[in-house]
Design an enzyme around this catalytic site. Sequence first.
Site, short mmCIF file in Angstrom:
data_model
loop_
_atom_site.label_atom_id
_atom_site.label_comp_id
_atom_site.label_asym_id
_atom_site.label_seq_id
_atom_site.Cartn_x
_atom_site.Cartn_y
_atom_site.Cartn_z
N ASP A 32 6.27 -16.15 17.65
CA ASP A 32 6.10 -14.70 17.45
C ASP A 32 7.27 -14.01 18.15
O ASP A 32 7.88 -14.55 19.07
CB ASP A 32 4.76 -14.24 18.07
CG ASP A 32 4.17 -13.03 17.35
OD1 ASP A 32 2.97 -13.05 17.01
OD2 ASP A 32 4.94 -12.07 17.10
N SER A 124 -2.19 -10.96 -0.02
CA SER A 124 -3.09 -9.81 0.05
C SER A 124 -3.63 -9.44 -1.32
O SER A 124 -2.95 -9.61 -2.33
CB SER A 124 -2.31 -8.61 0.63
OG SER A 124 -3.05 -7.42 0.46
N TYR A 149 5.66 -2.97 0.74
CA TYR A 149 4.86 -4.01 1.43
C TYR A 149 4.16 -4.87 0.39
O TYR A 149 4.30 -6.10 0.38
CB TYR A 149 3.81 -3.38 2.37
CG TYR A 149 2.70 -4.35 2.66
CD1 TYR A 149 1.47 -4.24 1.99
CD2 TYR A 149 2.89 -5.42 3.51
CE1 TYR A 149 0.46 -5.17 2.21
CE2 TYR A 149 1.89 -6.35 3.74
CZ TYR A 149 0.68 -6.22 3.07
OH TYR A 149 -0.30 -7.15 3.28
N LYS A 153 4.62 -9.10 -0.94
CA LYS A 153 3.58 -10.12 -1.11
C LYS A 153 3.63 -10.70 -2.53
O LYS A 153 3.55 -11.91 -2.73
CB LYS A 153 2.19 -9.54 -0.82
CG LYS A 153 1.96 -9.15 0.62
CD LYS A 153 2.11 -10.34 1.57
CE LYS A 153 1.86 -9.96 3.00
NZ LYS A 153 2.11 -11.07 3.95
N ASP A 298 -3.70 4.75 -2.98
CA ASP A 298 -4.99 4.04 -2.87
C ASP A 298 -5.52 3.67 -4.25
O ASP A 298 -5.39 4.46 -5.19
CB ASP A 298 -6.03 4.93 -2.19
CG ASP A 298 -5.95 4.83 -0.68
OD1 ASP A 298 -5.27 3.92 -0.19
OD2 ASP A 298 -6.56 5.67 0.00
#
Length: 340
Positions: A32, A124, A149, A153, A298
């Site tokens: 990390d 995701s 983002y 993915k 959304d």
Amino acid sequence: MAKILVTGGTGFIGSHTVVELHNAGYEVLIVDDFSNSDPKILDQIQSIIGIRPDFINLDLCDEAKVKAFVTEHTDITGVIHFAAFKAVGESVQQPLKYYRNNFYSLLNLIGAFNSSTDFVFSSSCTVYGQPDVLPVTEEAPTKKAESPYGNTKQIAEEMLQEICAVSPALNVISLRYFNPVGAHHTALIGELPIGVPQNLVPFITQSAIGKRGPITVFGNDYNTPDGSAVRDYIHVVDLAKAHVAAIKRLEDKKAETNYEVFNLGTGKGSSVLQIIAAFEESTGEKLNYAIGPRREGDVEQVWGDVTKSTKDLGWTAALDINEMMLSAWNWEKYLKDNPF
Ligand code: WQD
């Protein structure tokens, strides 16, 4: 003993997965750079499992350093790759930061490990966008991501599939998370949002503890039972256990193909207003909230079909909304008394 590299292992899902890997008898090495977590999490993990996990601070975007790391650590049998930036809103403002970090780290790791290493990728449900059919299965078409983002993915999954197609000895599973919430029952690890929480549940707990003002419900005019948006919330400990199941499946090498995708959810949808009610009922705390406008980007409603995960991973989410809310609240109270 099998040794699993956990990149981003001091993060929210990573730290809980380190605990569950230990509980399942695995040796763990955390990598990390603390860009989105706190070094204190290593102490917290040690308090839970009784030993301090091996840790190396490594910039996964530095190809030479990653190659040197992999050359030195020949005892790693599997990788779980969490390390990535994940704030949807921030990714819209800083796309270069997201594409660089999320792609360089993945490509450096996949490029450095030889093909005998099992690889679990943190993906995701955002790749589905607003599904046409609910619950959404792994076979559903992915849709143009609403954010850089989400795009990282989607593209990462496509890259892994194409690399696996020409690297038959590589063994990869992508796990599509729905909405991870909650915290470890010890309240020693949990979600550590930096700044104002963008996600619903950490905002709820910070509002309840007095760190934030009232909650804004982003829209109650959706075509859902109570008008607020619906998601598939899953306890982070259930999610962590699914990663152990994925590593076990890769070790067993029973899959017909060397690239698989699995939904990690509960298979049930809950609305924002239902989550608010569940938090109040579980904790006895009264929440202040107001209805506001919808949030850009959304989707209206999404929840997962988890048949494939249950069948092929031998995994099913066990913890309910009550445990999700209560554990999140206990973690928030712990943070108040033990600020990081
Ligand atoms: C949930 C619901 C909001 C805050 C994101 C990422 C996804 C994954 C999980 C990483 C939505 C509503 C929220 C608030 C609200 N992350 N909400 N008031 O957007 O479903 O998913 O986090 O993998 O990729 O996209 O999660 O918690 O932000 O929102 O009404 O103050 O709560 O509108 O309906 P989301 P979220």
